[in-house]
Design an enzyme around this catalytic site. Structure first.
Site, PDB file in Angstrom:
ATOM      1  N   GLU A  56      45.078 154.117   4.000  1.00  0.00           N
ATOM      2  CA  GLU A  56      45.081 154.837   2.592  1.00  0.00           C
ATOM      3  C   GLU A  56      45.469 154.182   1.386  1.00  0.00           C
ATOM      4  O   GLU A  56      44.854 154.387   0.342  1.00  0.00           O
ATOM      5  CB  GLU A  56      45.737 156.107   2.868  1.00  0.00           C
ATOM      6  N   CYS A  88      51.883 157.723   3.486  1.00  0.00           N
ATOM      7  CA  CYS A  88      50.693 157.714   2.845  1.00  0.00           C
ATOM      8  C   CYS A  88      50.333 159.332   2.085  1.00  0.00           C
ATOM      9  O   CYS A  88      49.593 159.163   1.117  1.00  0.00           O
ATOM     10  CB  CYS A  88      49.420 157.561   3.974  1.00  0.00           C
ATOM     11  N   THR A 165      33.168 139.828  45.484  1.00  0.00           N
ATOM     12  CA  THR A 165      33.967 138.939  44.455  1.00  0.00           C
ATOM     13  C   THR A 165      34.168 137.578  45.105  1.00  0.00           C
ATOM     14  O   THR A 165      34.583 136.657  44.340  1.00  0.00           O
ATOM     15  CB  THR A 165      35.133 139.659  44.298  1.00  0.00           C
ATOM     16  N   SER A 172      34.989 131.450  44.940  1.00  0.00           N
ATOM     17  CA  SER A 172      34.567 132.496  44.029  1.00  0.00           C
ATOM     18  C   SER A 172      34.218 131.946  42.878  1.00  0.00           C
ATOM     19  O   SER A 172      33.554 132.846  41.977  1.00  0.00           O
ATOM     20  CB  SER A 172      35.704 133.483  44.024  1.00  0.00           C
ATOM     21  N   TRP A 174      31.967 130.280  39.849  1.00  0.00           N
ATOM     22  CA  TRP A 174      31.914 131.554  39.110  1.00  0.00           C
ATOM     23  C   TRP A 174      30.781 132.519  39.259  1.00  0.00           C
ATOM     24  O   TRP A 174      29.866 131.950  39.674  1.00  0.00           O
ATOM     25  CB  TRP A 174      31.735 130.776  37.531  1.00  0.00           C
ATOM     26  N   ASP A 204      43.927 130.648  41.781  1.00  0.00           N
ATOM     27  CA  ASP A 204      43.185 130.115  40.345  1.00  0.00           C
ATOM     28  C   ASP A 204      43.793 129.376  39.521  1.00  0.00           C
ATOM     29  O   ASP A 204      43.301 128.747  38.501  1.00  0.00           O
ATOM     30  CB  ASP A 204      42.216 131.512  39.847  1.00  0.00           C
TER      31      ASP A 204
END
Ligand code: AOF
Ligand code: ZN
Length: 377
Positions: A56, A88, A165, A172, A174, A204
Site C-alpha cells: 500500500e 498501512c 523412484t 536412481s 536421473w 546422493d
C-alpha cells in the site's frame, strides 16, 4: 462508481503484483496493491521484502495527490500495527482513500480484522473477500503459520510413469529430465527450508540449494543475492558425515536428531551444522515437533525432497499439504522402489486419498500437483 467487473480486474492485477514477491517476501506475506481513481490506475505496489515498504505504501507513493478519493485494491487486509514498518491503514487514511477492497483478512493476530475496522471507523467504505481463493493461494505458508503454528509443507517426488523412484539395485540418477529438475528449482526458491532424510543424504550427497540466478527468478532484482533456504536433515542418530556437501555451501544447515551428546554432534557443529534435538516420534525424529520449531523460526513454506521413508512418515503423520510429483516417460518395472513407504496399508479403505489440483507437461515429463482432500483441495 462501483463496477463488479472492473473491481475483479483490479484485484486480479493486485494479486499478479503480489506474485512478484514470491521469492523474496518471506517471512512476510506476498501482497499487491492497486489504487484506482475514476477508473484509472493511479498507483501500484507490491511487497518485496520483509523490513521494506508494504504494498500500500508503494502504491500511495506512486499516486501522490491522486490517491485522494481513490479505491485501494489490496490482496491482504491492510495492517494496523507497528511492525518493522508503520501501519498501512494510517497511510491510506492520511492519503484520503475513500474505499478499500481487500481480498482476505490478515491471519496475523496483530491485525486479524482490526485493520478493516480501523478503516471503517474513519468512514472508509470497506469490502473483503473479492478473489479470496486466489489470494489465499499466494500465501499458503504465511496463513498456515499464523493460524496453526506450522509451515505449509510441499513434498516433491520424482518417479517413472509406473511410480518407481529407483531400480532394485538402488540406482536412481536421473529419472526425470533436465527441464523437470529446473522446474523443481523454482519450488526450492520459493521455500524457506528444504527438508531431507539422512538416507537420501548418504546416497546422493545433495546440495539442496537454489542454483537459479536472480535474473531467472521473476520479481528478484537481477543483481541481488538469491536467498538460500535453510537445509534441514532428519537424522535421528547423526549419521551425516561432517564432510557432507551441504555443509560446505553458504547458508544454514539444521540437523534434527534425537541426541546431541555424542562426539559426532561436536564434529557436525564444528562443520557448521546447527543441531536440534526432538522428542522421539514414530520413526525417529518427531516431524511435527520439527515443523513447529521451523514455524517459530518464521519459516512459511517447507519443501520435502526425500526418499520413500521420510515422504511416507510425513504422509502418515498428516503433515504434507501438497504433493508435487514429476513423472518421467519410462517404466522401471515392479522390482524398482516405490514412492512412499507406507507400512500397514492393506485394505482399499486404508488408501490415502488426494485431489489433483494441476497437471502439466514439463519438457518430456508430467508434473502432477495433488492435495489431501478437504477445504484446501
Ligand atoms: C500490508 N501490506 O504489503 C504486507 C502486510 O514488520 P512489518 O511492518 O513488515 O509487518 C509485517 C506484517 O504486516 C505481516 O506479518 C502481515 O501481517 C502484514 N503484511 N500488510 O498491509 C503488505 N506485507
Ligand atoms: Zn501494511
Amino acid at each position: 462508481m462501483k463496477d463488479p467487473t472492473s473491481d475483479r480486474v483490479h484485484m486480479a492485477r493486485a494479486i499478479r503484483l503480489a506474485v512478484l514477491g514470491l521469492y523474496t517476501a518471506e517471512p512476510n506475506p506476498r501482497v499487491g496493491c492497486v489504487l484506482v481513481r475514476d477508473g484509472e490506475v493511479v498507483g501500484e505496489g507490491w511487497h518485496q521484502r520483509t523490513g521494506g515498504p508494504h504494498a500500500e505504501r508503494l502504491a500511495l507513493a506512486m499516486a501522490g495527490e491522486r490517491a485522494r478519493g481513490a479505491t485501494a485494491f489490496v490482496s491482504l487486509e491492510p495492517c494496523c500495527h507497528h511492525g518493522k514498518t508503520p501501519p498501512c491503514t494510517d497511510g491510506l487514511i492520511a492519503a484520503g482513500v475513500t474505499r478499500v477492497v481487500a481480498a482476505m483478512r490478515d491471519p496475523n493476530p496483530l491485525v486479524a480484522g482490526a485493520g478493516l475496522a480501523r478503516l471503517r471507523a474513519q468512514g472508509i467504505e470497506v469490502e473483503v473477500g473479492l478473489l479470496e481463493e486466489e489470494a489465499r493461494r499466494l500465501n499458503p505458508g504465511f496463513i498456515k503459520r499464523m493460524e496453526q503454528g506450522l509451515p505449509y509443507v510441499r513434498c516433491k517426488l520424482a518417479a517413472s510413469l509406473d511410480g518407481r523412484t529407483a531400480m532394485a539395485s538402488g540406482e536412481s540418477q536421473w529419472i526425470t529430465s533436465e527441464a523437470a529438475r529446473r522446474d523443481a528449482q523454482f519450488l526450492r526458491a520459493r521455500s524457506a527450508a528444504i527438508l531431507t532424510g539422512v538416507g537420501t543424504l548418504l546416497a546422493d550427497d545433495p546440495a539442496l540449494n537454489v542454483r537459479l540466478t536472480a535474473a531467472e527468478l521473476p520479481g528478484v532484482a537481477p543483481d541481488s543475492q538469491v536467498h538460500q533456504p535453510v537445509r534441514v536433515v532428519v537424522d535421528s542418530r547423526l549419521r551425516t558425515p561432517p564432510t557432507a556437501r551441504l555443509l560446505t555451501l553458504p547458508g544454514r544447515t539444521l540437523i534434527a536428531c534425537l541426541d546431541s551428546e555424542s562426539g559426532r554432534a561436536a564434529h557436525l557443529e564444528a562443520a557448521g551444522a546447527q543441531l536440534l534435538v526432538t522428542p522421539p516420534g514414530p520413526g525417529g525424529v518427531d516431524l511435527a515437533f520439527l515443523l513447529r520449531y521451523l514455524a517459530r523460526q518464521e519459516i512459511n513454506e517447507v519443501l520435502i525432497e526425500a526418499g520413500a521413508t521420510l515422504a511416507g512418515a510425513a504422509l502418515q503423520a498428516v503433515l504434507v499439504d501438497e504433493w508435487v510429483l514429476y513423472l518421467a516417460p519410462h517404466l522401471m518395472g515392479d522390482a524398482g522402489r516405490g514412492l512412499c513407504h507406507l507400512p500397514g496399508l492393506e485394505l482399499m479403505r486404508d488408501r490415502l486419498p488426494l485431489v489433483i489440483r494441476d497437471v502439466r507437461m514439463v519438457g518430456p515429463d508430467l508434473r502432477v500437483t495433488a492435495l489431501p482432500p478437504g477445504p484446501r483441495g
